[in-house]
Design an enzyme around this catalytic site. Structure first.
Site, PDB file in Angstrom:
ATOM      1  N   HIS A  57      -2.084   6.319   5.408  1.00 27.30           N
ATOM      2  CA  HIS A  57      -3.200   5.401   5.704  1.00 27.30           C
ATOM      3  C   HIS A  57      -3.614   5.474   7.171  1.00 27.30           C
ATOM      4  CE1 HIS A  57      -4.301   3.015   2.223  1.00 27.30           C
ATOM      5  NE2 HIS A  57      -3.048   2.716   1.939  1.00 27.30           N
ATOM      6  N   GLY A  62       3.820  -2.387   0.532  1.00 28.83           N
ATOM      7  CA  GLY A  62       3.446  -1.821   1.818  1.00 28.83           C
ATOM      8  C   GLY A  62       1.994  -2.128   2.134  1.00 28.83           C
ATOM      9  N   CYS A  65      -2.208   1.254  -4.749  1.00 29.92           N
ATOM     10  CA  CYS A  65      -2.562   0.839  -3.394  1.00 29.92           C
ATOM     11  C   CYS A  65      -3.266  -0.512  -3.460  1.00 29.92           C
ATOM     12  CB  CYS A  65      -3.494   1.881  -2.777  1.00 29.92           C
ATOM     13  SG  CYS A  65      -3.956   1.520  -1.075  1.00 29.92           S
ATOM     14  N   LEU A  66      -2.947  -1.419  -2.544  1.00 28.10           N
ATOM     15  CA  LEU A  66      -3.587  -2.745  -2.540  1.00 28.10           C
ATOM     16  C   LEU A  66      -5.085  -2.658  -2.252  1.00 28.10           C
ATOM     17  CD1 LEU A  66      -0.942  -4.995  -0.750  1.00 28.10           C
ATOM     18  CD2 LEU A  66      -1.407  -4.795  -3.190  1.00 28.10           C
ATOM     19  N   HIS A  71       3.164   6.894   2.077  1.00 32.83           N
ATOM     20  CA  HIS A  71       1.873   6.300   1.710  1.00 32.83           C
ATOM     21  C   HIS A  71       1.265   5.536   2.891  1.00 32.83           C
ATOM     22  CE1 HIS A  71      -0.746   4.156  -1.404  1.00 32.83           C
ATOM     23  NE2 HIS A  71      -0.924   3.415  -0.332  1.00 32.83           N
ATOM     24  N   GLU A  72       2.090   4.721   3.562  1.00 33.68           N
ATOM     25  CA  GLU A  72       1.550   3.896   4.656  1.00 33.68           C
ATOM     26  C   GLU A  72       1.200   4.756   5.877  1.00 33.68           C
ATOM     27  OE1 GLU A  72       0.581   1.184   3.630  1.00 33.68           O
ATOM     28  OE2 GLU A  72       1.867   1.128   1.863  1.00 33.68           O
ATOM     29  N   GLN A 125      -6.011  -1.275   6.410  1.00 34.59           N
ATOM     30  CA  GLN A 125      -6.312  -2.026   5.182  1.00 34.59           C
ATOM     31  C   GLN A 125      -6.720  -3.465   5.465  1.00 34.59           C
ATOM     32  OE1 GLN A 125      -2.498  -0.625   3.130  1.00 34.59           O
ATOM     33  NE2 GLN A 125      -3.924  -0.859   1.424  1.00 34.59           N
TER      34      GLN A 125
HETATM   35 CO    CO Z   1      -2.228   1.970   0.232  1.00 36.20          CO
END
Ligand code: CO
Length: 156
Positions: free
Chosen positions: A134, A46, A88-89, A130-131, A51
């Protein structure tokens, strides 16, 4: 398509509440395509627009069943609980246990501005939460009740 730089934890853009998308145009489509490519290149499931430095309510998810593009997503229902390790990326070496709903329902728009619904359990429920977090400036480390180190994660 092009890879975009992923904003890392500590950058204040990750703490902003993102604005709704109102224009479903080629600029949005390029963003979605770039986000998907960037997510795949980083082996993620995701990625949210903040991000990549874009403060709009856009996210992409692929937990292995193909891409899901979410524009202006809203969680309409949450049931049950799950407690699993999440990362998380924007923070590649951090992992932690986060409690999430076992099942969520989300209403969003597709890239053409048409409303659709998606339901998720397990990893998809986690990714949806999660997304969408964000887009509200919330990071998984805000919610984690226990962090795990990378060696523990690799043994799983
Ligand atoms: Co994330």
């Amino acid at each position: 398509m092009a890879l975009r730089n992923i904003v890392k934890f500590g950058d204040e853009r990750l703490r902003k509440k993102c604005r709704e998308v109102t224009a479903f145009d080629d600029k949005l489509w390029v963003l979605l395509d770039d986000m998907y490519e960037t997510m795949k290149a980083s082996d993620g499931v995701g990625l949210a627009a903040p991000q990549v430095g874009i403060l709009r309510r856009v996210a992409v998810i692929d937990v292995g069943d193909g891409p899901i593009e979410l524009i202006n997503p809203v969680i309409t229902s949450m049931r049950g609980k799950q407690h699993e390790v999440e990362g998380c990326l924007s923070s590649p070496n951090q992992w932690g246990y986060v409690e999430r709903p076992a099942k969520v329902k989300v209403t969003a728009m597709n890239r053409y501005g048409k409303e659709f619904k998606v339901e998720g359990t397990e990893l998809l429920a986690r990714a949806l939460c999660h997304e969408i977090d964000h887009l509200n400036g919330i990071l998984f480390t805000d919610l984690a009740d226990e962090m795990v180190d990378i060696d523990d994660k690799e043994e799983k």
